[in-house]
Scaffold this active site. Structure first.
Site, PDB file in Angstrom:
ATOM      1  N   TYR A  40       0.837  -1.251  -0.048  1.00 20.89           N
ATOM      2  CA  TYR A  40       0.107  -0.036  -0.040  1.00 20.89           C
ATOM      3  C   TYR A  40       0.812   1.284  -0.097  1.00 20.89           C
ATOM      4  O   TYR A  40       0.206   2.404  -0.034  1.00 20.89           O
ATOM      5  CB  TYR A  40      -0.759   0.177   1.146  1.00 20.89           C
ATOM      6  CG  TYR A  40      -0.399  -0.263   2.545  1.00 20.89           C
ATOM      7  CD1 TYR A  40       0.716   0.705   2.995  1.00 20.89           C
ATOM      8  CD2 TYR A  40      -0.598  -1.271   3.089  1.00 20.89           C
ATOM      9  CE1 TYR A  40       1.190   0.428   4.242  1.00 20.89           C
ATOM     10  CE2 TYR A  40       0.085  -1.522   4.390  1.00 20.89           C
ATOM     11  CZ  TYR A  40       0.921  -0.776   5.022  1.00 20.89           C
ATOM     12  OH  TYR A  40       1.800  -0.662   6.242  1.00 20.89           O
ATOM     13  N   CYS A 300      -3.417  17.394  11.542  1.00 17.90           N
ATOM     14  CA  CYS A 300      -3.611  18.397  10.793  1.00 17.90           C
ATOM     15  C   CYS A 300      -4.854  18.184   9.796  1.00 17.90           C
ATOM     16  O   CYS A 300      -5.598  19.056   9.288  1.00 17.90           O
ATOM     17  CB  CYS A 300      -2.401  18.563   9.635  1.00 17.90           C
ATOM     18  SG  CYS A 300      -2.072  16.852   8.699  1.00 17.90           S
ATOM     19  N   ASP A 322       3.227  16.304   2.628  1.00 16.77           N
ATOM     20  CA  ASP A 322       4.083  14.990   2.391  1.00 16.77           C
ATOM     21  C   ASP A 322       2.827  14.069   1.408  1.00 16.77           C
ATOM     22  O   ASP A 322       3.425  13.165   0.808  1.00 16.77           O
ATOM     23  CB  ASP A 322       3.898  14.361   3.866  1.00 16.77           C
ATOM     24  CG  ASP A 322       4.556  12.864   3.783  1.00 16.77           C
ATOM     25  OD1 ASP A 322       5.432  12.787   3.099  1.00 16.77           O
ATOM     26  OD2 ASP A 322       4.095  12.169   4.541  1.00 16.77           O
TER      27      ASP A 322
END
Length: 380
Positions: A40, A300, A322
């Protein structure tokens, strides 16, 4: 930081007049290079997507430039460096010794420098343990639960399981007194075993905090950047296309089913609430309690806007997030423009504010509270 950069450039993005300049960068010193081949993984394909002439290893020039700019560009008494990959430990202890020396070279008087290191743990040994303890590193250890669940998707390049090495790394960190959190990707398989995962981590791994991240990956994630999808192809909520495991699905087969993700959180919440509140720390629960008490979100994803958490690739290119390391979200290169200027640029401000603009009214008006969790607790 460039001499022209002043706090005046940043005040339009401050939450209060007295706010200090602050941002966080996730550093990818070895790009997407890794010794594992997790099914994944959202980052392995960056090697082909981004391309590089630097053999996917940060140069001394870019490393020192980043450390200097990152320290100069913030007013806080604490500056946190976060190292990720790929697998950053492939660079060896010599690299991180250089990091520590450069941080000490550029840190301001009375400023505290902290480091955290996200790792799959397979290369950690006692030498690493001694170094991490000596220099006060916080470690993030990727582990997806007990052996049979962890090894389902987290395998080496040759397809061999990795659990034994990762679990050994956890025990080594305990021996050396190195604080560490666990990062567990909740996928289509382990989401159905919430208490197996939670109790194993609590009783056997014993991290400082558990971090659960739901795996939700569009099938086109390797080619198409987030929010750049064809809107006409987006699935309707609760439709077959919105769930994994069928021909119509727009997400990968290993993505967590929405109902399973809710089931996982609720079952773990009940066990945590009954037995471990105040003793075991789970990222989603900590922020739920904090927000319920009127405090800022600790994750976040729960903030109304974002944008102050960026990603620095090994070649000096800075990206909006990211999870947005795609050409469309490149802010610039730190060898040409200081990272603080890029972070507080109009482009990045718009990226941060865009988060709250397109939300449907049903999402914006949703009222989630601990009272709802109380109902789950009572019903078991």
């Amino acid at each position: 930081m460039d001499s022209e950069t002043t706090t005046e450039n940043l005040t339009t993005w401050s939450m209060a007049p007295e706010s200090q300049r602050a941002y966080h960068a996730m550093i990818k010193p070895i790009g997407s290079i890794c010794n594992l081949d997790c099914t994944y993984c959202y980052y392995l394909h960056k090697k082909e997507l981004l391309g590089s002439n630097s053999k996917f290893q940060i140069s001394d020039e870019i490393l020192e430039t980043h450390i200097r700019q990152y320290i100069e560009g913030q007013d806080r008494s604490e500056v946190v460096f976060s190292w990720q990959g790929g697998e950053p430990t492939l660079l060896g202890l010599e690299f991180f010794q250089k990091v520590v020396e450069l941080e000490q070279k550029y840190k301001k008087p009375n400023q505290r420098i902290e480091n955290d290191l996200q790792t799959n743990g397979t290369l950690l040994n006692d030498e690493w343990g001694a170094f991490l303890k000596k220099h006060g590193f916080l470690v993030g250890l990727s582990i997806d639960g007990p052996k049979e669940l962890h090894d389902r998707y987290r395998v080496a390049k040759d397809g061999k399981p990795t659990f034994d090495k990762v679990f050994a790394a956890a025990q080594m960190l305990h021996r050396h007194g190195v604080p560490f959190n666990t990062l567990t990707v909740i996928n289509r398989v382990n989401a159905k075993k919430p208490l197996d995962v939670y109790r194993f981590l609590k009783n056997e791994v014993r991290p400082r905090q558990m971090q659960f991240i739901p795996c939700v990956e569009p099938k086109v994630f390797q080619q198409i950047a987030p929010q750049k999808w064809d809107a006409t192809l987006l699935p309707v909520q609760d439709s077959a296309a919105a769930r994994p495991g069928n021909a119509e699905s727009v997400v990968t087969e290993w993505s967590v089913d929405p109902e399973d993700w809710g089931y996982f959180l609720c079952k773990v919440w009940v066990d945590w609430y009954r037995r471990d509140i105040g003793k075991v720390f789970v990222n989603h629960f900590e922020t739920a309690v904090a927000q319920w008490k009127g405090m800022d979100a600790q994750l976040c994803i729960y903030h109304e806007f974002c944008g102050k958490g960026v990603a620095l690739e090994h070649d000096g290119n800075l990206y909006s997030c990211d999870h947005y390391v795609y050409p469309e979200y490149k802010l610039g290169n730190i060898l040409e423009t200081s990272s603080s200027r890029l972070v507080f640029s109009e482009q990045q401000k718009q990226f941060g504010f865009n988060k709250s603009i397109p939300c449907p009214s049903s999402v914006r008006s949703a009222n989630f509270s601990l009272r709802a969790m109380e109902n789950v607790r009572r019903t078991g």
